[in-house]
Write a protein that holds these residues in place. Structure first.
Motif, short mmCIF file in Angstrom:
data_model
loop_
_atom_site.label_atom_id
_atom_site.label_comp_id
_atom_site.label_asym_id
_atom_site.label_seq_id
_atom_site.Cartn_x
_atom_site.Cartn_y
_atom_site.Cartn_z
N LEU A 1 24.26 22.34 -54.96
CA LEU A 1 22.91 22.22 -54.02
C LEU A 1 22.21 21.06 -54.83
O LEU A 1 22.34 20.89 -55.75
CB LEU A 1 22.13 23.47 -54.30
N SER A 2 21.87 20.13 -53.87
CA SER A 2 21.27 18.87 -54.29
C SER A 2 19.90 19.24 -54.64
O SER A 2 19.29 20.29 -54.54
CB SER A 2 21.16 17.84 -53.30
N GLU A 3 19.29 18.09 -55.55
CA GLU A 3 17.86 18.42 -55.91
C GLU A 3 17.00 18.54 -54.62
O GLU A 3 16.17 19.46 -54.69
CB GLU A 3 17.50 17.02 -56.58
N MET A 4 17.23 17.78 -53.49
CA MET A 4 16.46 17.81 -52.63
C MET A 4 16.78 19.24 -51.79
O MET A 4 15.67 19.89 -51.43
CB MET A 4 16.81 16.63 -51.42
N GLU A 5 17.75 19.84 -51.59
CA GLU A 5 18.00 21.23 -51.27
C GLU A 5 17.34 22.12 -52.01
O GLU A 5 16.64 23.09 -51.45
CB GLU A 5 19.64 21.38 -51.00
N LEU A 6 17.26 22.12 -53.47
CA LEU A 6 16.71 23.05 -54.37
C LEU A 6 15.04 22.86 -54.07
O LEU A 6 14.41 23.92 -54.02
CB LEU A 6 16.91 22.69 -55.53
N SER A 7 14.51 21.66 -53.81
CA SER A 7 13.29 21.50 -53.56
C SER A 7 12.80 22.30 -52.25
O SER A 7 11.71 22.63 -52.05
CB SER A 7 12.77 20.07 -53.68
N ILE A 8 13.69 21.99 -51.27
CA ILE A 8 13.24 22.37 -49.89
C ILE A 8 13.31 24.03 -49.97
O ILE A 8 12.17 24.91 -49.68
CB ILE A 8 14.41 22.19 -48.88
N TYR A 9 14.40 24.59 -50.59
CA TYR A 9 14.34 26.01 -50.80
C TYR A 9 13.05 26.62 -51.62
O TYR A 9 12.48 27.63 -51.27
CB TYR A 9 15.69 26.49 -51.53
N ASP A 10 12.80 25.84 -52.76
CA ASP A 10 11.68 26.34 -53.48
C ASP A 10 10.23 25.94 -52.56
O ASP A 10 9.27 27.19 -52.73
CB ASP A 10 11.59 25.70 -54.66
N SER A 11 10.37 25.24 -51.81
CA SER A 11 9.17 24.82 -51.07
C SER A 11 8.64 26.16 -49.90
O SER A 11 7.49 26.38 -49.89
CB SER A 11 9.05 23.53 -50.46
N TRP A 12 9.61 26.51 -49.48
CA TRP A 12 9.31 27.66 -48.68
C TRP A 12 9.43 29.00 -49.04
O TRP A 12 8.91 30.05 -48.78
CB TRP A 12 10.11 27.50 -47.19
N PHE A 13 10.03 29.46 -50.18
CA PHE A 13 10.33 30.54 -50.70
C PHE A 13 9.15 31.44 -51.01
O PHE A 13 8.73 32.45 -50.16
CB PHE A 13 11.20 30.74 -51.94
N ASP A 14 8.23 30.78 -52.01
CA ASP A 14 6.86 31.47 -52.16
C ASP A 14 6.09 31.87 -51.00
O ASP A 14 5.50 33.08 -50.50
CB ASP A 14 6.21 31.18 -53.14
N PRO A 15 5.78 30.90 -50.12
CA PRO A 15 4.78 31.05 -48.96
C PRO A 15 5.23 32.06 -47.91
O PRO A 15 4.59 32.97 -47.35
CB PRO A 15 4.84 29.68 -48.43
N VAL A 16 6.85 31.89 -47.90
CA VAL A 16 7.16 32.99 -46.87
C VAL A 16 7.18 34.38 -47.45
O VAL A 16 6.74 35.18 -46.74
CB VAL A 16 8.71 32.49 -46.39
N VAL A 17 7.54 34.55 -48.80
CA VAL A 17 7.52 35.86 -49.30
C VAL A 17 6.24 36.36 -49.35
O VAL A 17 6.10 37.57 -49.09
CB VAL A 17 8.44 36.14 -50.82
N SER A 18 5.34 35.74 -49.74
CA SER A 18 3.86 36.18 -49.66
C SER A 18 3.39 36.71 -48.53
O SER A 18 2.52 37.47 -48.45
CB SER A 18 3.03 35.52 -50.68
N GLN A 19 4.07 36.20 -47.26
CA GLN A 19 3.52 36.52 -46.07
C GLN A 19 4.19 37.79 -45.72
O GLN A 19 3.73 38.50 -44.50
CB GLN A 19 3.78 35.47 -45.11
N LEU A 20 5.10 38.15 -46.39
CA LEU A 20 6.00 39.17 -45.86
C LEU A 20 6.21 40.46 -46.82
O LEU A 20 6.95 40.50 -47.72
CB LEU A 20 7.44 38.61 -45.61
N GLN A 21 5.12 41.50 -46.90
CA GLN A 21 5.25 42.27 -47.98
C GLN A 21 6.23 43.16 -48.07
O GLN A 21 6.84 43.64 -48.93
CB GLN A 21 4.00 43.16 -47.81
N GLY A 22 6.87 43.26 -46.73
CA GLY A 22 8.27 44.21 -46.68
C GLY A 22 9.68 43.96 -47.71
O GLY A 22 10.28 44.54 -48.10
N LEU A 23 9.36 42.42 -48.18
CA LEU A 23 10.64 42.13 -49.11
C LEU A 23 10.15 42.36 -50.60
O LEU A 23 10.90 42.02 -51.25
CB LEU A 23 10.50 40.61 -48.97
#
Ligand code: DCP
Length: 243
Positions: free
Chosen positions: A136-158
């Motif tokens: 996983l490149s640095e850029m790909e890790l940054s992309i994953y990290d950038s959406w993970f928390d905002p998406v998870v915090s919107q979805l209580q079911g996770l």
């Protein structure tokens, strides 16, 4: 007035949702998560009545339907064959399929829902490991990290109420993985399993959850309490969080 007052059925469904407990079963590749869940279901009729088991959607990863009507593709196989090319695509799809599955099982009637793995181990174990392996490149890790928390915090079911950790040595996992012989995993090395093992240990045993994760898990509206590891099921499992 009918639109404003929830029917008795809706109110009961809401109440059921609030009272439901969700635990995620974690562990290395071939640690025995599916076996543990199957045995639990078979162990007693009473348990079967109260538990909904949600297996990991591996079959979805192995069968990507071709939108033009061609042959399905196997993303798990593509990932292990060409990890630099497919690690991000795979982890992205793992997240999405887990999300769909968690949503599908949200309204199940059983009061206890047991999910095989979670988006938290995807991130804390697999995404870290594939990044360290330079798949996983640095850029790909940054992309994953950038959406993970905002998406998870919107979805209580996770966000689960707790984790059950099935710990097994990398050597045991290697032996079980070879015995199982899942075609895609032929190239998985003992070194990779050892890295996944230490990431599980760091994450679950040391209580080293990231602050954002702790915040999500200790949201007061979810009524969670942090517990010490307590040997929850047998001697190789621990439950870290509980109501
Ligand atoms: N996988 C991955 N990244 C993830 C999740 C899974 O690379 N975020 C891979 C690892 C395995 C396959 O998917 O090759 C299936 O994962 P599991 O270890 O969760 O499932 P097993 O079937 O090995 O579990 P068990 O034997 O414990 O039931």
């Amino acid at each position: 007035a009918d639109l404003e007052t929830p029917s008795q059925d809706q109110a009961e469904a809401e109440q059921r949702k609030r009272n439901k407990v969700t635990l995620c079963v974690e562990g290395n590749i071939s640690a025995g998560k599916s076996t543990f869940l199957q045995k639990l279901l078979k162990s007693s009729v009473e348990l079967r009545d109260i538990i909904e088991v949600v297996p990991e959607p591996v079959d979805k990863w192995q069968n990507i339907q071709d939108t033009n009507g061609g042959q399905p593709s196997n993303l798990l196989e593509a990932f292990y064959r060409n990890p630099e090319r497919y690690a991000y695509t795979f982890q992205n799809y793992v997240f999405v399929t887990r999300l769909m599955q968690a949503k599908d099982s949200e309204d199940c009637a059983a009061p206890l829902r047991l999910l095989e793995r979670s988006v938290f181990s995807d991130r804390m174990v697999f995404v870290r490991a594939v990044h360290e392996a330079k798949w996983l490149s640095e850029m790909e890790l940054s992309i994953y990290d950038s959406w993970f928390d905002p998406v998870v915090s919107q979805l209580q079911g996770l966000v689960p109420d707790g984790f059950i950790y099935l710990a097994a040595s990398p050597e045991t996992c290697m032996r079980r993985m070879s015995a199982r012989g899942r075609g895609e995993e032929g190239g998985v090395s003992l070194d990779y399993l050892a890295n996944l093992h230490s990431k599980h240990e760091e994450w679950l045993r040391s209580g080293a959850l990231r602050p954002e994760e702790l915040q999500l898990l200790s949201d007061p509206s979810r009524n969670l309490t942090q517990l010490q590891p307590n040997g929850f099921v047998g001697n190789s499992a621990s439950c870290y969080y509980s109501r």
